[in-house]
Enzyme design. Structure first.
Site, PDB file in Angstrom:
ATOM      1  N   ARG A 289      -4.110  25.826 126.331  1.00  0.00           N
ATOM      2  CA  ARG A 289      -5.434  25.205 126.451  1.00  0.00           C
ATOM      3  C   ARG A 289      -5.295  23.781 127.027  1.00  0.00           C
ATOM      4  NH1 ARG A 289      -9.105  24.032 121.069  1.00  0.00           N
ATOM      5  NH2 ARG A 289     -10.778  22.876 122.045  1.00  0.00           N
TER       6      ARG A 289
ATOM      7  N   SER B 166      -3.785   9.694 118.162  1.00  0.00           N
ATOM      8  CA  SER B 166      -4.119  11.103 117.879  1.00  0.00           C
ATOM      9  C   SER B 166      -3.724  11.485 116.453  1.00  0.00           C
ATOM     10  CB  SER B 166      -3.438  11.996 118.913  1.00  0.00           C
ATOM     11  OG  SER B 166      -2.091  11.631 119.054  1.00  0.00           O
TER      12      SER B 166
ATOM     13  N   ASN C  66      -3.129  17.192 113.521  1.00  0.00           N
ATOM     14  CA  ASN C  66      -3.444  18.622 113.615  1.00  0.00           C
ATOM     15  C   ASN C  66      -3.442  19.189 115.029  1.00  0.00           C
ATOM     16  OD1 ASN C  66      -5.817  17.274 114.200  1.00  0.00           O
ATOM     17  ND2 ASN C  66      -7.143  18.768 113.225  1.00  0.00           N
TER      18      ASN C  66
ATOM     19  N   LYS D 295      -0.157   6.312 120.795  1.00  0.00           N
ATOM     20  CA  LYS D 295       0.418   6.166 119.444  1.00  0.00           C
ATOM     21  C   LYS D 295       0.134   7.507 118.755  1.00  0.00           C
ATOM     22  CE  LYS D 295       0.725   5.217 114.960  1.00  0.00           C
ATOM     23  NZ  LYS D 295       1.173   6.556 114.539  1.00  0.00           N
TER      24      LYS D 295
ATOM     25  N   THR E 140       2.433  10.085 112.967  1.00  0.00           N
ATOM     26  CA  THR E 140       3.864  10.091 112.641  1.00  0.00           C
ATOM     27  C   THR E 140       4.352  11.532 112.531  1.00  0.00           C
ATOM     28  OG1 THR E 140       3.785   7.917 111.683  1.00  0.00           O
ATOM     29  CG2 THR E 140       5.545   9.352 110.902  1.00  0.00           C
TER      30      THR E 140
ATOM     31  N   GLU F 210     -13.464  10.063 117.082  1.00  0.00           N
ATOM     32  CA  GLU F 210     -13.706  11.457 116.660  1.00  0.00           C
ATOM     33  C   GLU F 210     -13.156  11.557 115.254  1.00  0.00           C
ATOM     34  OE1 GLU F 210     -12.845  14.188 120.584  1.00  0.00           O
ATOM     35  OE2 GLU F 210     -11.274  13.945 119.120  1.00  0.00           O
TER      36      GLU F 210
ATOM     37  N   ARG G 268      -8.726  21.652 110.486  1.00  0.00           N
ATOM     38  CA  ARG G 268      -9.412  21.384 111.758  1.00  0.00           C
ATOM     39  C   ARG G 268     -10.685  20.613 111.441  1.00  0.00           C
ATOM     40  NH1 ARG G 268     -11.507  26.037 112.827  1.00  0.00           N
ATOM     41  NH2 ARG G 268     -12.270  25.419 114.872  1.00  0.00           N
ATOM     42  N   CYS G 269     -10.976  19.620 112.279  1.00  0.00           N
ATOM     43  CA  CYS G 269     -12.189  18.838 112.005  1.00  0.00           C
ATOM     44  C   CYS G 269     -13.408  19.736 112.049  1.00  0.00           C
ATOM     45  CB  CYS G 269     -12.325  17.704 113.004  1.00  0.00           C
ATOM     46  SG  CYS G 269     -12.428  18.266 114.685  1.00  0.00           S
ATOM     47  N   THR G 270     -13.377  20.759 112.918  1.00  0.00           N
ATOM     48  CA  THR G 270     -14.535  21.638 113.076  1.00  0.00           C
ATOM     49  C   THR G 270     -14.445  22.876 112.185  1.00  0.00           C
ATOM     50  OG1 THR G 270     -13.368  22.552 114.955  1.00  0.00           O
ATOM     51  CG2 THR G 270     -15.151  21.031 115.454  1.00  0.00           C
TER      52      THR G 270
END
Ligand code: NAP
Ligand code: G3P
Length: 493
Positions: free
Chosen positions: A117, A165, A168, A191, A194, A264, A297-299
């Site tokens: 993706r 970022s 996940n 960045k 970790t 986000e 997942r955030c969604t």
């Protein structure tokens, strides 16, 4: 074709990873290292550098310098580098997926799909940037202005983009910041999380290999709690593109005064199921929406608001599917429920489960834990005094709240502090639109689970779920600005 030596310079023989600085992979002077252990079994995946502020400063300054020349490179050549990066990524998908699986315990299938993706995302970004157009605005449309003025409006880069970022999607959510930033002529400093740094460093080498000039992409590794504040307040950072928790996002927004931001953040996406819904379709969507990658997942679907009259049938069908979810080692075929990212995350999910049990929630299945793996958990009769009704578990736990009316469903959905996405399951388009119009979220899915893709759609959260809009064209626009040059002619009246 896979080149086995392509990633050799990223790390030394003992798997100590370096950072990309000015086109070279370098070790930190401090020699302070962070061990990255696999959530699967605790084995050491590698060590990363804990950079200090001086080194972070050097990396950002280097990106600042590099950006000046990069902005002069024609767009079609910047796009060509992105196309090459997409090809390299795709050619090495299997290998990078293995690293991703090991580092963040994402199941095999989802790891491959994250990488493929991402390659598509990078290509589409290059395509979209080439279609960007400016405009000319005649002055005389405004009262009192004569025909001697024309404004030429184009898009120009912002400067240095700081990309931060989360764990996940360390490849996809890094690339979806880096690619749109670079294609419009910004340089980028990434960045990574970790836990997820190693996967992101491979991605950085993909861009480097594709032919980016020195310094156009630099990497910074180290704990956000140590160097994060320094990065986001650095004078040479011109834009911050952050994905992560609401807590950290809010903190960044409070200290990064006058820096443009894209945030986000977390979510508590509700799936509203009406009486006339196709229940089987709703069940399939809810199960994959709530439990894939163990709900990290955030969604993810994070609560169900179901009409009482169909609740028993929905719960029964959900129970069967949730119990059938395969739990275990993400390297094994078909496993969906994998160990959570760390024990702190698993402890938190267990706290929410305990609270729901203590307050009378009906545990339908799951609720148990083996080390950091939480078995897929479904709660019925969740009430509004339970933490599970409001907090984001980021784990495989789904609360069902029974409602009596559409208005009650909308009210509960909107009482959340989050506003990322929502889903409505119904065969009645009028009701779908009525609810969709009332939900205080960035996106409403009709008869589908919440999801970010396709990646050229706008993706945004409101309230505590974020600020600004992602999505390929929107990200390019967010990380560039308009520039107007006004031509004043002498020879027109
Ligand atoms: P997190 O703990 O907020 O960390 C996100 C990133 O911020 C990491 O790279 C982290 O570095 C860094 N960071 C920490 N403190 C910082 C500081 N003071 N300054 C600058 N950076 C700092 O989030 P996470 O646990 O990785 O991800 C899970 C969360 O992200 C969930 O809430 C989820 O909903 C949200 N998320 C949202 C979206 C969306 O699109 N809306 C997508 C994915 C995830 P370290 O790892 O070194 O701490
Ligand atoms: O939590 C990451 C977020 O970006 C979700 O993406 O594609 O899983 O809906 P997706």
């Amino acid at each position: 074709m896979t080149d086995n030596k392509i990633f050799e310079q990223l790390h030394s023989k003992d798997n100590t990873y370096k950072n990309l600085y000015d086109g070279e992979w370098v070790e930190s002077n401090t020699k302070e290292l962070i061990e990255i252990k696999s959530p699967i079994d605790g084995t050491v995946v590698g060590k990363i550098q804990a950079m200090n502020k001086e080194e972070v400063n050097k990396a950002i300054k280097n990106s600042k310098e590099a950006q000046k020349l990069w902005a002069e490179v024609p767009l079609n050549r910047r796009a060509d580098i992105l196309y090459r990066a997409a090809d390299i990524l795709e050619d090495n998908a299997e290998r990078l997926a293995e690293i991703l699986t090991l580092e963040i315990a994402k199941d095999k299938k989802s790891s491959i799909s994250e990488i493929l993706r991402t390659a598509d995302y990078i290509r589409f970004t290059a395509d979209s940037a080439k279609q960007l157009e400016g405009e000319t605005i005649p002055g005389d449309s405004f009262p009192g202005t004569t025909r001697n003025k024309i404004s030429f409006v184009t898009r120009v880069p912002l400067g240095v983009v700081l990309a931060i970022s989360p764990f996940n999607y360390p490849i996809n959510l890094s690339a979806s910041k880096i690619a749109p930033a670079l294609v419009v002529g910004n340089s980028a400093v990434i960045k990574p999380p970790t836990q997820g740094s190693i996967s992101t460093l491979y991605l950085a080498e993909v861009f480097n290999r594709a032919g980016l000039p020195k310094g156009v992409l630099n990497t910074i590794t180290g704990k956000g709690s140590d160097i994060g504040d320094y990065c986001v307040t650095h004078e040479d950072i011109d834009f911050i593109n952050f994905t992560g928790s609401t807590e950290v996002g809010r903190h960044i927004s409070s200290i990064s005064v006058m820096k443009p931001l894209l945030l986000e953040l977390g979510g508590k996406d509700a799936a509203i199921v009406l009486e006339d819904a196709n229940i089987d379709k709703a069940v399939d969507n809810i199960v994959s929406g709530a439990y894939s990658y163990s709900g990290q997942r955030c969604t993810a679907v994070k609560r169900i608001l179901v009409m009482e009259s169909i609740a028993d049938e929905l719960v029964e069908k959900l129970k069967v599917k949730v119990r059938a979810l395969k739990t275990g080692d993400p390297r094994k075929e078909g496993v969906v429920i994998t160990p959570l990212i760390n024990s702190k995350a698993a402890d938190f999910v267990m706290e929410l489960i305990k609270d729901a049990k203590d307050k009378g929630g009906k545990l339908i299945t799951g609720g148990n834990r083996e080390e950091n793996t939480i078995y897929p958990t479904l709660f019925d009769n969740v009430t509004l005094d339970m933490r599970l009704a409001w907090e984001e578990p980021f784990g495989p736990v789904l609360p069902i709240i029974r409602v009596k009316s559409i208005e009650e469903a909308i009210d509960i959905a909107n009482r959340s502090t989050y506003g990322l996405q929502g889903a409505v399951f119904t065969e009645n388009i009028d009701k779908a639109f009525y609810i969709a119009n009332k939900l205080e979220v960035g996106t409403v899915q009709v008869n589908n689970k919440p999801e970010r893709g396709p990646d050229h759609f706008p993706f945004l959260g409101v309230k505590s779920s974020g600020m600004g809009t992602q999505g390929i064209r929107y990200s390019i626009e967010a990380m560039s600005r308009l520039k107007a040059i006004v031509l004043n002619l002498n020879n027109a009246e």
